[in-house]
Write an enzyme that holds these catalytic residues in place. Structure first.
Site, PDB file in Angstrom:
ATOM      1  N   GLN A  99       0.817  -1.205   0.000  1.00 12.26           N
ATOM      2  CA  GLN A  99       0.000   0.000   0.000  1.00 12.26           C
ATOM      3  C   GLN A  99       0.853   1.258   0.000  1.00 12.26           C
ATOM      4  OE1 GLN A  99      -1.195   0.313   4.650  1.00 12.26           O
ATOM      5  NE2 GLN A  99      -1.980  -1.520   3.592  1.00 12.26           N
ATOM      6  N   HIS A 101       0.376   5.762   1.085  1.00 11.32           N
ATOM      7  CA  HIS A 101      -0.458   6.821   1.656  1.00 11.32           C
ATOM      8  C   HIS A 101      -0.135   8.144   0.976  1.00 11.32           C
ATOM      9  CE1 HIS A 101      -1.282   3.894   4.720  1.00 11.32           C
ATOM     10  NE2 HIS A 101      -0.032   3.888   5.128  1.00 11.32           N
ATOM     11  N   GLU A 120       4.470   7.847   8.477  1.00 11.26           N
ATOM     12  CA  GLU A 120       4.487   6.973   9.639  1.00 11.26           C
ATOM     13  C   GLU A 120       5.896   6.450   9.891  1.00 11.26           C
ATOM     14  OE1 GLU A 120       1.726   3.872   8.704  1.00 11.26           O
ATOM     15  OE2 GLU A 120       2.822   3.228   6.930  1.00 11.26           O
ATOM     16  N   ARG A 198      -4.523   0.751  -1.519  1.00  6.73           N
ATOM     17  CA  ARG A 198      -4.014  -0.614  -1.638  1.00  6.73           C
ATOM     18  C   ARG A 198      -3.569  -0.862  -3.078  1.00  6.73           C
ATOM     19  NH1 ARG A 198      -7.973  -2.477   0.600  1.00  6.73           N
ATOM     20  NH2 ARG A 198      -7.182  -2.460   2.726  1.00  6.73           N
TER      21      ARG A 198
END
Length: 317
Positions: A99, A101, A120, A198
């Site tokens: 995936q 983001h 992250e 995804r």
């Protein structure tokens, strides 16, 4: 004026939310009620929906408290009143989907005003022999080749795999292709966002909630790589910086005793990774067990941690 109307200056003990995932395992079930045989993939340890467990704010959500008292909870380094971080523990018994983001600008453009991107970081707590993850794109791949590969479903030909061990840390900027492999237990800190595109799901059925997002993925994925970094052993009684970015700082803590201070600048979100910890801040004393989390409001100031423990701390930069 009731006690709950007073500005929060004492630590906030948080209830953890467990989430079932098709790729999850059984190592996080100790944090919640019995869930039968369902695999638990995520424990949402610190997020705006967490309920506070200790008085005087018991039963209120962390997000509501931050909205009412942004200066006291979040601190001078915050840019709004929304609790800005989401901290999870992940138990990976199988591959997570591959995936990506978006960043803040892309999230607002693709998902609507007010949506945030997601940068992250991961800190590996446990890793079975041979464990690996995907973090980025192989060197030499052009943006055009990458976009074409995503759209035709061939992105795995370009994905960069890395072996990882317990103690490794990975900073994952928005736009970086990634996936976690089986045999990993880890701590994840991220922006408060659940926007995920995804790219590939290991040929699992495209059931509700697990559809692919190839067009959006192609629009936001970069050719960056994110190599895991090892850190020197923790120094007893010290805060050790593991990684940092414009959205958060991640630090490692260890006993037997540690003095710290929020200085009004940022909350300190502390999760016990091993052992037991006693936290003293002002007149409040809390006993924390393994995998429990507490938010120390920015207005709390000085506090002390003691015990035979190892912990992680996330805060605003």
């Amino acid at each position: 004026m009731s006690a709950s109307d007073l500005a929060p200056t004492l630590p906030l003990l948080l209830e953890t939310r467990l989430t079932e995932r098709v790729w999850g395992g059984s190592r996080l079930k100790q944090l919640g009620a019995e869930n039968g045989t369902a695999p638990i993939g995520e424990a949402w340890a610190v997020y705006e929906g967490n309920q506070i467990q200790n008085a005087p704010f018991a039963g209120q959500s962390l997000g509501d408290l931050a909205a009412r008292f942004p200066a006291e909870v979040l601190g001078a380094h915050a840019t709004g009143s929304r609790f800005p971080l989401l901290i999870k523990l992940l138990d990976c018994a199988d591959w997570l989907s591959v995936q990506v983001h978006p960043n803040d600008e892309q999230a607002a453009q693709l998902e609507g005003a007010g949506e945030l991107g997601k940068t992250e970081a991961w800190h590996i707590l446990e890793a079975e022999a041979g464990a690996e993850l995907i973090a980025g794109i192989r060197e030499g791949t052009s943006p055009d080749d990458l976009k074409a590969a995503i759209l035709r479903g061939d992105v795995m030909d370009y994905a960069e795999r890395w072996p990882v061990e317990a103690g490794d840390t990975v900073m994952m900027p928005a736009g970086t292709l990634h996936a976690l492999g089986p045999g990993l237990l880890l701590y994840e800190v991220q922006q408060t966002s659940d926007t995920t595109y995804r790219v590939y799901d290991w040929d699992r059925p495209a059931s509700a909630g697990r559809a692919l997002h190839l067009e959006k993925s192609a629009a936001v994925t970069t050719t960056n790589r994110a190599q895991p970094q090892s850190s020197p052993p923790a120094t007893p009684g010290q805060r050790q910086k593991l990684t940092a970015c414009p959205y958060f700082v991640l630090e490692r803590l260890s006993g037997p005793e540690l003095q710290s201070d929020t200085r009004g600048q940022s909350f300190h979100a502390v999760t016990v990774m091993a052992g037991e910890m006693t936290l003293v801040a002002g007149a409040e004393q809390l006993a924390l067990k393994e995998l429990e989390s507490v938010v120390i409001p920015a207005a709390a100031g000085a506090y002390r941690l003691s015990g035979d423990f190892k912990a992680l701390l996330s805060r605003l930069p």
